[in-house]
Every structure is written in C-alpha cells, then in structure tokens.
Scaffold this motif. Structure first.
Motif, PDB file in Angstrom:
ATOM      1  N   ALA A 172      -0.569  -0.155  11.764  1.00  0.00           N
ATOM      2  CA  ALA A 172      -0.287   0.143  10.357  1.00  0.00           C
ATOM      3  C   ALA A 172       0.467  -1.012   9.712  1.00  0.00           C
ATOM      4  N   ARG A 173       0.154  -1.262   8.461  1.00  0.00           N
ATOM      5  CA  ARG A 173       0.876  -2.218   7.633  1.00  0.00           C
ATOM      6  C   ARG A 173       1.090  -1.543   6.281  1.00  0.00           C
ATOM      7  N   ILE A 174       2.334  -1.467   5.831  1.00  0.00           N
ATOM      8  CA  ILE A 174       2.681  -0.668   4.661  1.00  0.00           C
ATOM      9  C   ILE A 174       3.332  -1.562   3.621  1.00  0.00           C
ATOM     10  N   GLY A 175       2.817  -1.521   2.403  1.00  0.00           N
ATOM     11  CA  GLY A 175       3.350  -2.417   1.392  1.00  0.00           C
ATOM     12  C   GLY A 175       3.423  -1.801   0.007  1.00  0.00           C
ATOM     13  N   PHE A 176       4.589  -1.948  -0.612  1.00  0.00           N
ATOM     14  CA  PHE A 176       4.775  -1.555  -2.018  1.00  0.00           C
ATOM     15  C   PHE A 176       4.621  -2.843  -2.832  1.00  0.00           C
ATOM     16  N   ALA A 202      14.738   1.176  -1.006  1.00  0.00           N
ATOM     17  CA  ALA A 202      13.563   1.320  -1.868  1.00  0.00           C
ATOM     18  C   ALA A 202      13.425   0.108  -2.788  1.00  0.00           C
ATOM     19  N   LEU A 203      14.522  -0.291  -3.420  1.00  0.00           N
ATOM     20  CA  LEU A 203      14.470  -1.430  -4.335  1.00  0.00           C
ATOM     21  C   LEU A 203      14.148  -2.732  -3.607  1.00  0.00           C
ATOM     22  N   GLU A 204      14.701  -2.908  -2.416  1.00  0.00           N
ATOM     23  CA  GLU A 204      14.403  -4.131  -1.656  1.00  0.00           C
ATOM     24  C   GLU A 204      12.912  -4.240  -1.383  1.00  0.00           C
ATOM     25  N   TRP A 205      12.291  -3.149  -0.925  1.00  0.00           N
ATOM     26  CA  TRP A 205      10.866  -3.181  -0.624  1.00  0.00           C
ATOM     27  C   TRP A 205      10.025  -3.395  -1.881  1.00  0.00           C
ATOM     28  N   ILE A 206      10.444  -2.775  -2.989  1.00  0.00           N
ATOM     29  CA  ILE A 206       9.691  -2.920  -4.240  1.00  0.00           C
ATOM     30  C   ILE A 206       9.856  -4.319  -4.812  1.00  0.00           C
ATOM     31  N   TYR A 207      11.088  -4.839  -4.827  1.00  0.00           N
ATOM     32  CA  TYR A 207      11.335  -6.180  -5.344  1.00  0.00           C
ATOM     33  C   TYR A 207      10.582  -7.238  -4.544  1.00  0.00           C
ATOM     34  N   SER A 208      10.639  -7.136  -3.226  1.00  0.00           N
ATOM     35  CA  SER A 208      10.054  -8.177  -2.373  1.00  0.00           C
ATOM     36  C   SER A 208       8.533  -8.095  -2.342  1.00  0.00           C
ATOM     37  N   ALA A 209       7.988  -6.872  -2.503  1.00  0.00           N
ATOM     38  CA  ALA A 209       6.533  -6.644  -2.434  1.00  0.00           C
ATOM     39  C   ALA A 209       5.951  -7.130  -1.118  1.00  0.00           C
ATOM     40  N   GLU A 210       6.769  -7.140  -0.075  1.00  0.00           N
ATOM     41  CA  GLU A 210       6.293  -7.574   1.227  1.00  0.00           C
ATOM     42  C   GLU A 210       5.541  -6.442   1.931  1.00  0.00           C
ATOM     43  N   VAL A 211       4.661  -6.827   2.815  1.00  0.00           N
ATOM     44  CA  VAL A 211       3.937  -5.851   3.632  1.00  0.00           C
ATOM     45  C   VAL A 211       4.709  -5.668   4.936  1.00  0.00           C
ATOM     46  N   LEU A 212       5.074  -4.432   5.225  1.00  0.00           N
ATOM     47  CA  LEU A 212       5.921  -4.109   6.371  1.00  0.00           C
ATOM     48  C   LEU A 212       5.085  -3.779   7.594  1.00  0.00           C
TER      49      LEU A 212
END
Length: 315
Positions: A172-176, A202-212
């Motif tokens: 799995a790869r998850i990205g906002f 939440a903000l870190e993942w949204i700001y960075s737009a990185e795929v986790l």
C-alpha cells in the motif's frame, strides 16, 4: 499478474454486477455465511480510479444494498494491484463533474444542505462527490473496514477516512496529494483525518503531499496494521467476524452512532442523554436476550435489526 487473472479482471470490468436491485459497472460485492461483505472497487485497468460513475455507484451501494440486514459488516478493497489511484483525470470538461457556471456562497451551500429543494442544481453541479460517499459510509450503522491492497491516493486515501478501521498491505502507498494538483482535501476528510491522527499530523501530510508507505501510515495512526499482501483480506475478515458474530446488530449500530456522534459533543451531558436512550432501548430489546443467554450459559440469538435502530440523537 497471469494471463488468466488478466482475462478475469477484464471480464469483471466489462460485465455489470447486480447487487440487490441495482446493476453496477465499477463495483463487485459478495457476502459470506457470517454476513461479511466484500466490496471491491473494480476498474483494475485504470487502477480503480474514482470516476463520476463510481461515485454514484458507491453512494447507491452504501445508501441501499449495504443497509440490507443480511449484511453485517463490509470490507472494502480494490481489484488488481491498486486500491484506488485517485480521481480519474481523463474525463472531458470538469473532471470532478461540477457545473462551472454556478456561483455558490457559504450561505447558499448550507441552505441547500438544510433543504435540498433550495438550489437543487447544487446536488450534482456543486457538491463534492467524494463527500457524498463519505457521508453515506459514516451514516451506515455497521462496521466498515478498508483493506488497502495497493496505492490509495487522493480520494483513494480520503474515502477510507470515513471507514471505521484501515488495514494495509505492505504494498500500500497512501497519499493526500491534493496540493500537487492545486486542489484541497475532500470527502469530508478535513473532519475525519484530524480525528484519526490529530491536527498536526493531518496538516503535515496535507502540506507535504507526500506518498506514505504502509508503515509510515501505521506509525502516524491512520492504519491499524500492516500485512503481507496474501494475508490482508484474511486479517480483515477475521477482524470483521470478531465484530459481528454473536453480536447484536442494534447494539453495534448504536455504539457506532454514540462514538461518532458524541466525539464532538460540547459536554458529557450530551453523551449521557444519548447513552441513556440507547441503554433504555437495548435493555428492552436485544439486551433481554443477551442477559438471558449469559445467565443460561448459551450463545445469544439476537433478533434486532440494524435497519430499525431507535433514535438517540435529536433531528
């Protein structure tokens, strides 16, 4: 993927699936003897990209066939190697299916949500399709588990936030990833995601737009557990069975409503009011059978239905 599996996936994609009274083109669904349903996003050749058609069919499913009392819990996964690769950006015009001639305001949108007869053109021309799906998942009084088998980005990630639990494959790869496209998180995820992982994460993942990676999503609190690809669905089914076998559908449905409804209540008194109603109605319903079975040292035979929950919140 072998030639036979590719051929099978192609047939599944091309042949509409009938669920209840509905025929679906982008979904498949089946249930086992325990009432555990598997809902599969079924556009494998497009990595299960979210289309306007899939949005409509998911809304129909969670508002319709999923409410059947024979269905006790639902595991959602993707066909092929992806869970959902985000919005299908190949559509002509506004790829999100929105009417660009509208000029909505915060006041007119809220008036429409309160009374759909107000600005009826907003129903299809303005409202976020992913948000409609998320609200239908949220309203379903049954466990909904995401089994994220591969890439889940954009709406593929945010739709899972409305589900009760998320399990992930190591693939799995998850990205906002909305910031990369110049748009914002949708599917009510600005409500769900901070409640799951906290505002800062939440903000870190949204700001960075990185795929986790799956491990990063687990470490951040979004994913419950990570599994080998061949063990993912088995783990999801085992969890679902723990939730529903020998359990009252009414008690489960009310518990979901209480936890989600009271999480943002301004005072514990509000939870007390809803708890009191739920305890009253379960005590005179499936609770009688549960107590009798406990005293008689036997398995309970609950007869309550998730489709007939008593009302415990106003409005």
């Amino acid at each position: 993927m072998s030639q036979n599996l590719r051929a099978q996936a192609y047939c599944n994609r091309e042949l509409p699936t009938r669920l209840g009274d509905m025929i679906y083109e982008t979904l498949t669904f089946d249930t086992d003897a325990d009432g555990i349903g598997t809902l599969t996003l079924n556009r494998p050749d497009a990595l299960n990209a979210f289309s306007v058609t899939m949005a409509r069919e998911l809304l129909d499913f969670f508002s319709g066939d999923a409410t059947d009392d024979a269905v006790k819990a639902i595991v959602v996964t993707g066909a092929g190697r992806a869970f959902c690769a985000g919005m299908d950006l190949s559509a002509e015009g506004n790829v999100f299916g929105l009417d660009e001639t509208l000029r909505p305001t915060p006041e007119t949108v809220r008036a429409h949500l309160a009374d759909p007869a107000t600005h009826p053109e907003y129903a299809d021309g303005l409202r976020d399709t992913g948000g409609k799906v998320a609200l239908a998942i949220h309203a379903l009084p049954k466990p909904v588990i995401a089994a994220i088998n591969g890439p889940a980005v954009g709406i593929g990630a945010t739709m899972t936030c409305a589900m009760d639990l998320r399990l992930a494959s190591t693939k799995a790869r998850i990205g906002f990833v909305f910031g990369r496209l110049g748009i914002v998180p949708e599917a009510c995820s600005s409500w769900f995601l901070p409640r799951i992982v906290g505002v800062s994460q939440a903000l870190e993942w949204i700001y960075s737009a990185e795929v986790l990676s799956a491990d990063e999503a687990r470490d951040g609190g979004l994913v419950r557990s990570v599994h080998a690809p061949e063990e993912l669905l088995t783990a999801a089914y085992e969890l679902a069975r723990k939730f529903v076998v020998g359990r009252s559908p009414v008690a489960l449905g009310l518990a979901k409503q209480l936890v989600l409804g009271n999480a943002g209540a301004p005072h514990p008194r509000d939870a007390h009011a809803a708890d009191s109603l739920a305890m009253f109605y379960t005590s005179v319903g499936d609770g009688k059978e549960g107590v009798a079975a406990f005293l008689e040292k036997r398995e309970p035979k609950f007869t309550g239905r998730a489709s007939q929950l008593p009302r415990v919140f106003p409005g």
